[in-house]
Design a protein around this motif. Sequence first.
Motif, PDB file in Angstrom:
ATOM      1  N   ARG A 116       0.761  -1.228  -0.083  1.00 60.21           N
ATOM      2  CA  ARG A 116       0.287   0.215  -0.089  1.00 60.21           C
ATOM      3  C   ARG A 116       0.860   1.380   0.102  1.00 60.21           C
ATOM      4  O   ARG A 116       0.456   2.125   0.667  1.00 60.21           O
ATOM      5  CB  ARG A 116      -0.988   0.091   1.252  1.00 60.21           C
ATOM      6  CG  ARG A 116      -2.005  -1.244   1.322  1.00 60.21           C
ATOM      7  CD  ARG A 116      -2.704  -1.269   0.175  1.00 60.21           C
ATOM      8  NE  ARG A 116      -3.701  -2.621   0.510  1.00 60.21           N
ATOM      9  CZ  ARG A 116      -3.380  -3.749   0.148  1.00 60.21           C
ATOM     10  NH1 ARG A 116      -2.778  -4.224  -0.335  1.00 60.21           N
ATOM     11  NH2 ARG A 116      -4.853  -4.488   0.332  1.00 60.21           N
ATOM     12  N   VAL A 117       2.024   1.148  -0.691  1.00 59.91           N
ATOM     13  CA  VAL A 117       2.713   2.491  -0.771  1.00 59.91           C
ATOM     14  C   VAL A 117       2.015   3.353  -2.045  1.00 59.91           C
ATOM     15  O   VAL A 117       1.900   2.766  -3.009  1.00 59.91           O
ATOM     16  CB  VAL A 117       4.303   2.026  -1.261  1.00 59.91           C
ATOM     17  CG1 VAL A 117       5.089   3.222  -1.565  1.00 59.91           C
ATOM     18  CG2 VAL A 117       4.668   1.124  -0.261  1.00 59.91           C
ATOM     19  N   GLY A 118       2.067   4.446  -1.836  1.00 57.97           N
ATOM     20  CA  GLY A 118       1.659   5.431  -2.591  1.00 57.97           C
ATOM     21  C   GLY A 118       2.059   5.390  -4.204  1.00 57.97           C
ATOM     22  O   GLY A 118       3.292   5.061  -4.394  1.00 57.97           O
ATOM     23  N   MET A 119       1.508   5.829  -5.290  1.00 55.96           N
ATOM     24  CA  MET A 119       1.860   5.635  -6.521  1.00 55.96           C
ATOM     25  C   MET A 119       3.584   6.336  -6.660  1.00 55.96           C
ATOM     26  O   MET A 119       4.282   5.992  -7.263  1.00 55.96           O
ATOM     27  CB  MET A 119       1.100   6.238  -7.388  1.00 55.96           C
ATOM     28  CG  MET A 119       1.383   6.323  -9.002  1.00 55.96           C
ATOM     29  SD  MET A 119       0.651   5.039  -9.929  1.00 55.96           S
ATOM     30  CE  MET A 119      -0.756   6.044 -10.562  1.00 55.96           C
ATOM     31  N   GLY A 120       3.461   7.683  -6.352  1.00 52.63           N
ATOM     32  CA  GLY A 120       4.775   8.607  -6.745  1.00 52.63           C
ATOM     33  C   GLY A 120       6.055   7.958  -5.816  1.00 52.63           C
ATOM     34  O   GLY A 120       6.990   7.363  -6.446  1.00 52.63           O
ATOM     35  N   GLU A 121       5.826   7.378  -4.717  1.00 53.55           N
ATOM     36  CA  GLU A 121       7.008   6.862  -3.942  1.00 53.55           C
ATOM     37  C   GLU A 121       7.165   5.529  -4.430  1.00 53.55           C
ATOM     38  O   GLU A 121       8.605   5.174  -4.475  1.00 53.55           O
ATOM     39  CB  GLU A 121       6.375   6.584  -2.525  1.00 53.55           C
ATOM     40  CG  GLU A 121       7.752   6.327  -1.643  1.00 53.55           C
ATOM     41  CD  GLU A 121       7.189   5.782  -0.097  1.00 53.55           C
ATOM     42  OE1 GLU A 121       6.523   6.172   0.312  1.00 53.55           O
ATOM     43  OE2 GLU A 121       8.103   5.095   0.461  1.00 53.55           O
ATOM     44  N   ARG A 122       6.267   4.856  -4.926  1.00 51.29           N
ATOM     45  CA  ARG A 122       6.309   3.438  -5.745  1.00 51.29           C
ATOM     46  C   ARG A 122       7.445   3.470  -6.962  1.00 51.29           C
ATOM     47  O   ARG A 122       8.361   2.843  -6.808  1.00 51.29           O
ATOM     48  CB  ARG A 122       5.136   2.910  -6.136  1.00 51.29           C
ATOM     49  CG  ARG A 122       4.747   1.653  -5.463  1.00 51.29           C
ATOM     50  CD  ARG A 122       3.233   1.233  -5.480  1.00 51.29           C
ATOM     51  NE  ARG A 122       2.665   1.467  -6.811  1.00 51.29           N
ATOM     52  CZ  ARG A 122       1.386   1.824  -6.754  1.00 51.29           C
ATOM     53  NH1 ARG A 122       0.749   1.828  -5.671  1.00 51.29           N
ATOM     54  NH2 ARG A 122       0.839   2.001  -7.758  1.00 51.29           N
ATOM     55  N   GLU A 123       6.982   4.703  -7.750  1.00 51.50           N
ATOM     56  CA  GLU A 123       7.887   4.607  -8.833  1.00 51.50           C
ATOM     57  C   GLU A 123       9.404   5.152  -8.658  1.00 51.50           C
ATOM     58  O   GLU A 123      10.279   4.523  -9.057  1.00 51.50           O
ATOM     59  CB  GLU A 123       7.208   5.737  -9.823  1.00 51.50           C
ATOM     60  CG  GLU A 123       5.777   5.202 -10.438  1.00 51.50           C
ATOM     61  CD  GLU A 123       5.765   5.775 -11.693  1.00 51.50           C
ATOM     62  OE1 GLU A 123       6.319   6.975 -12.052  1.00 51.50           O
ATOM     63  OE2 GLU A 123       4.638   5.430 -12.298  1.00 51.50           O
ATOM     64  N   ALA A 124       9.366   6.221  -7.542  1.00 51.37           N
ATOM     65  CA  ALA A 124      10.734   6.623  -7.343  1.00 51.37           C
ATOM     66  C   ALA A 124      11.638   5.419  -6.673  1.00 51.37           C
ATOM     67  O   ALA A 124      12.764   5.320  -7.059  1.00 51.37           O
ATOM     68  CB  ALA A 124      10.478   7.925  -6.082  1.00 51.37           C
ATOM     69  N   ARG A 125      10.985   4.533  -5.721  1.00 51.87           N
ATOM     70  CA  ARG A 125      11.888   3.508  -5.208  1.00 51.87           C
ATOM     71  C   ARG A 125      12.341   2.474  -6.062  1.00 51.87           C
ATOM     72  O   ARG A 125      13.312   1.856  -6.130  1.00 51.87           O
ATOM     73  CB  ARG A 125      11.005   2.963  -3.956  1.00 51.87           C
ATOM     74  CG  ARG A 125      11.634   3.604  -2.721  1.00 51.87           C
ATOM     75  CD  ARG A 125      10.485   3.320  -1.640  1.00 51.87           C
ATOM     76  NE  ARG A 125      10.445   2.119  -1.069  1.00 51.87           N
ATOM     77  CZ  ARG A 125       9.595   1.672  -0.254  1.00 51.87           C
ATOM     78  NH1 ARG A 125       8.695   2.204   0.313  1.00 51.87           N
ATOM     79  NH2 ARG A 125       9.832   0.220   0.148  1.00 51.87           N
ATOM     80  N   ALA A 126      11.180   2.174  -6.981  1.00 50.23           N
ATOM     81  CA  ALA A 126      11.246   1.028  -8.126  1.00 50.23           C
ATOM     82  C   ALA A 126      12.273   1.693  -8.814  1.00 50.23           C
ATOM     83  O   ALA A 126      13.333   0.788  -9.468  1.00 50.23           O
ATOM     84  CB  ALA A 126      10.184   0.771  -8.674  1.00 50.23           C
ATOM     85  N   LYS A 127      12.546   2.788  -9.280  1.00 55.97           N
ATOM     86  CA  LYS A 127      13.594   3.293 -10.156  1.00 55.97           C
ATOM     87  C   LYS A 127      14.957   3.292  -9.621  1.00 55.97           C
ATOM     88  O   LYS A 127      15.980   2.694 -10.344  1.00 55.97           O
ATOM     89  CB  LYS A 127      13.007   4.792 -10.611  1.00 55.97           C
ATOM     90  CG  LYS A 127      13.978   5.349 -11.770  1.00 55.97           C
ATOM     91  CD  LYS A 127      13.097   6.492 -12.445  1.00 55.97           C
ATOM     92  CE  LYS A 127      14.129   7.456 -13.247  1.00 55.97           C
ATOM     93  NZ  LYS A 127      14.697   8.542 -12.617  1.00 55.97           N
ATOM     94  N   ALA A 128      14.846   3.676  -8.281  1.00 58.28           N
ATOM     95  CA  ALA A 128      16.341   3.543  -7.620  1.00 58.28           C
ATOM     96  C   ALA A 128      16.826   2.152  -7.683  1.00 58.28           C
ATOM     97  O   ALA A 128      17.865   1.882  -7.702  1.00 58.28           O
ATOM     98  CB  ALA A 128      16.196   4.263  -6.296  1.00 58.28           C
ATOM     99  N   ALA A 129      15.959   1.195  -7.375  1.00 57.61           N
ATOM    100  CA  ALA A 129      16.304   0.006  -7.116  1.00 57.61           C
ATOM    101  C   ALA A 129      16.802  -0.571  -8.425  1.00 57.61           C
ATOM    102  O   ALA A 129      17.725  -1.538  -8.598  1.00 57.61           O
ATOM    103  CB  ALA A 129      15.137  -1.140  -6.607  1.00 57.61           C
ATOM    104  N   LEU A 130      16.319  -0.324  -9.657  1.00 58.92           N
ATOM    105  CA  LEU A 130      16.442  -0.694 -10.928  1.00 58.92           C
ATOM    106  C   LEU A 130      17.810  -0.276 -11.219  1.00 58.92           C
ATOM    107  O   LEU A 130      19.014  -0.699 -11.752  1.00 58.92           O
ATOM    108  CB  LEU A 130      15.418  -0.370 -12.018  1.00 58.92           C
ATOM    109  CG  LEU A 130      14.275  -1.416 -12.116  1.00 58.92           C
ATOM    110  CD1 LEU A 130      13.292  -1.080 -12.850  1.00 58.92           C
ATOM    111  CD2 LEU A 130      14.939  -2.773 -12.584  1.00 58.92           C
TER     112      LEU A 130
END
Lengths: 250, 416
Positions: A116-130
Amino acid sequence: MSTDVVAIHHVSKIFDGGDNRVVALDNVSLTIAKGEMVGIMGPSGSGKSTLMTIIGLLDVPTSGTYLLDGIETSGLDRTAQAGVRNQKLGFIFQNFNLLPRLTALQNVALPMVYARVGMGEREARAKAALEAVGLGNRLNNRPNELSGGQKQRVAIARALVNNPAILLADEPTGALDSRTGHEIMALFRQLNREQGITVVVVTHDAEVGKQMDRIVSLRDGQLNMDALHEYYGINTDALGRVVTEVPHVG
Amino acid sequence: MWGEQLRMAWQSLRANTFRSLLTMLGIIIGSSTLVSVLSLGNALQGQVFERFIDLGTRRVAILPGDPDANGARVSSGYGLLSIKDFNALDKMVTTHPDIFRTIVPEVAIKVRARSGTVEVDSLVVGTGADYQKVQSVPLEAGRFFTLEEELDSDRVAVLGSLVTEDLFGKGVENRAKAVGQTIIINGQSIKILGVIKGAGGPFSSDQRILVPSGTARLRIAGNQDLPGRGLKMSSILLGLRTEGVVTKAEALITATLRDARNVPVGAIDDFKINSPTQALGILNGINSAITGFIAVVAGISLVVGGIGIMNIMLVAVTERTREIGVRKALGATDRDVLGQFVIEAATISLIGSFIGIGFAVALVLGIASAAGLGMILSIPAVIISLIFALGIGIGFGYYPAKRAALLLPIEALRYE
């Protein structure tokens, strides 16, 4: 409070298929400390996959107790199990198990959807992980547009994105050529050394096994150190860092 | 989470566009049928209602009683209406101006009418100048007869459109030319004052020749009198002030006629009162029954569509067993998986319904503009259809979704 991430006490797993009763794990006890890099090895049918599914909360033991990062897991219902998988475990599979319709970024973001992480944070964290696994330029590619090694890196990014207590890898190099396999193992090693991430790798590949701090060896559902030499030719004495003893069970 | 699941549903539908469309077919057909049938049914009902308002729901007809009715007395000429009844009712109308507007008789006589060498069978109806106030007889040409002409029993007539065409030829010019001409009925020369616009249907005046009641009685009928009761009438029409007084009027008429006709206490009425509200009710009842029947068929189609959705969702759950395993390994709860598949089923159903409604709107608006009916799209039907489709999607999606939710993560992951 111990620093054990995994504490398994007298765990058995019995598959009871009518006449066909299989003891997959027979009274196994072991612990894995935070920051360890542990291999689980054994021939087919030794119970190593079963052990991994129990550590991964994908299945429950028939008897015995299992503490995961201090959480007693035997009393958890299905929803709570899902929550623990989401927060404490990062899975990496032999065949990657990326969702084909999603982009790399969406695949990596998936565990955060269930957190249940918000969309914006999700994208930022996923991008950082990649970016951390060297795929910053492949964010919007779908799995079929990626090489095997790249897919496995996406899977690793996905496993790491919720900051789990353990990375749990099931034959992570099994579907890769040896060079790519080495790169993936090097990535595990780097994550373990630099970030102190606990890594558990299930493998029957001796080359992979040799890169572990410690090996848990199984045969016929029981811990059996002789099997290591017998099946994989790993000389436990010669390899000083391979600790074969069943460790500190209280 | 909802937004995320909607996005998942959309992605999964896009991945199988053709299959999704096929799955939606039942819902598309059901929704479009439901909306178009309910819209057109409503419009038809409105049309019927308007036509009745036209000639007045504010009208009551007195008709002869049925001599074969259970409880009918044995007497000669039982039930027939005469000028005696008319006079009694006329008095009642005068004393109750708050309820009644007017009263006119209908004296019907079968005749052969002739113009030159053309002869046709027709029905002469003798009535009053007030006939227009109780019966819808819009004139296409000429005029109706006046009260003076009625009282003088002049040899004048207003013709129905079909009678006019039979005598003078088809087409609007021929009908217009009939005005001012003379026709022969039972040897009497009768001048045509006007022609009634064609209405169609068995209750219209298309086949009739309207004349003053005195003209019918004295000049055309010969002796139509009932023994001891005077001129026989086929019916008597009463105009009412408002629709609200129908019940009151019926009570007054019943009392007046029973008294005038000496119906003993306990015997059944030997006449019938026919109010258009009844006819309207019957017509609307038939219309509702037909509309309802087709709506039920549309509903069945929606349910069948729902079964199609259930079927395809079961296939999807099997196909995507591994995906479900992966999602669960990553932390999806049973509820997350349940929600994902239910929302996917509901999305299929709702999109299908939207497409169906689109077709229905096109059809209904097309028919409306072709028939000049104005805006007849039934918004409640659209809403009902959407809610129904949503319910069907959720209802039939639930079982496959539940199966997906209950999969064990390890078995789902190992599924090949």
